[in-house]
Design a protein around this motif. Sequence first.
Motif, short mmCIF file in Angstrom:
data_model
loop_
_atom_site.label_atom_id
_atom_site.label_comp_id
_atom_site.label_asym_id
_atom_site.label_seq_id
_atom_site.Cartn_x
_atom_site.Cartn_y
_atom_site.Cartn_z
N GLU A 17 0.82 -1.21 0.00
CA GLU A 17 0.00 0.00 0.00
C GLU A 17 0.85 1.26 0.00
OE1 GLU A 17 -2.64 -0.25 3.32
OE2 GLU A 17 -3.81 -1.88 2.42
N GLN A 20 3.87 3.39 -4.89
CA GLN A 20 3.13 4.08 -5.93
C GLN A 20 2.60 3.04 -6.93
OE1 GLN A 20 2.49 7.32 -5.99
NE2 GLN A 20 3.63 7.61 -4.08
N PRO A 21 1.52 3.35 -7.64
CA PRO A 21 0.96 2.38 -8.59
C PRO A 21 1.96 1.90 -9.64
CG PRO A 21 -0.60 4.14 -8.24
CD PRO A 21 0.66 4.53 -7.52
N GLY A 22 2.79 2.79 -10.16
CA GLY A 22 3.79 2.39 -11.16
C GLY A 22 4.81 1.41 -10.58
N ARG A 24 4.27 -0.56 -8.03
CA ARG A 24 3.56 -1.81 -7.77
C ARG A 24 3.44 -2.65 -9.05
NH1 ARG A 24 -1.82 -0.37 -4.97
NH2 ARG A 24 -0.87 1.65 -4.93
N ASN A 25 3.16 -1.98 -10.18
CA ASN A 25 3.06 -2.68 -11.46
C ASN A 25 4.40 -3.33 -11.82
OD1 ASN A 25 0.40 -2.02 -11.88
ND2 ASN A 25 0.86 -0.25 -13.17
N LYS A 26 5.48 -2.59 -11.64
CA LYS A 26 6.81 -3.11 -11.96
C LYS A 26 7.15 -4.30 -11.07
CE LYS A 26 11.59 -1.59 -12.40
NZ LYS A 26 12.53 -0.50 -12.19
N ALA A 90 -0.31 -6.73 -12.45
CA ALA A 90 -1.01 -5.46 -12.39
C ALA A 90 -0.80 -4.88 -11.00
CB ALA A 90 -2.49 -5.66 -12.68
N SER A 91 -1.31 -3.70 -10.77
CA SER A 91 -1.07 -3.05 -9.48
C SER A 91 -1.70 -3.81 -8.31
CB SER A 91 -1.60 -1.62 -9.50
OG SER A 91 -2.99 -1.62 -9.71
N ASN A 92 -2.71 -4.63 -8.58
CA ASN A 92 -3.37 -5.34 -7.49
C ASN A 92 -3.38 -6.86 -7.65
OD1 ASN A 92 -5.10 -5.44 -9.61
ND2 ASN A 92 -6.89 -4.75 -8.49
#
Length: 152
Positions: A17, A20-22, A24-26, A90-92
Amino acid sequence: MTNKLEALETWASGLLEQLQPGARNKLARSIAQDLRRSQQKRVQTQQNPDGSKFAPRKKRDLRGKQGRIRRKVEMFKKLRTATYMKARGASNAVTVGFTGRISRIARVHQYGLKDRAQRNAPQVQYDQREVLGFTDADLDLIRDGLIDYLSV
């Protein structure tokens, strides 16, 4: 195994959490690729996630044309390639699975279902061979990948 996976998810959720979303994607993509490599190696050694060997193929007549004996090909040789075994992050979520028509073959073997080998052939009960599944090493791989990413 489910309890270990839930414990890992609980432990990692607080850390994820904060990213950052980017990022998390990586991280998810790199973990997905590592998991796919792990699954490919396990399928190549013909082992279920619990360490037991796959059920052997049923005996067949290997003589095609007169005088020739076809060589035995290991199970799931093409199935384990990156063309068919897809890794997505993906981010989640992180997913490793099969796409298209090949997913039907994998599902039949994963759960030991009935299917036809060819179009007009009789239905055959397939032995269960877990093509995808988590091992303790996979959970360690996820945890270590997360720690390595956060320590940089």
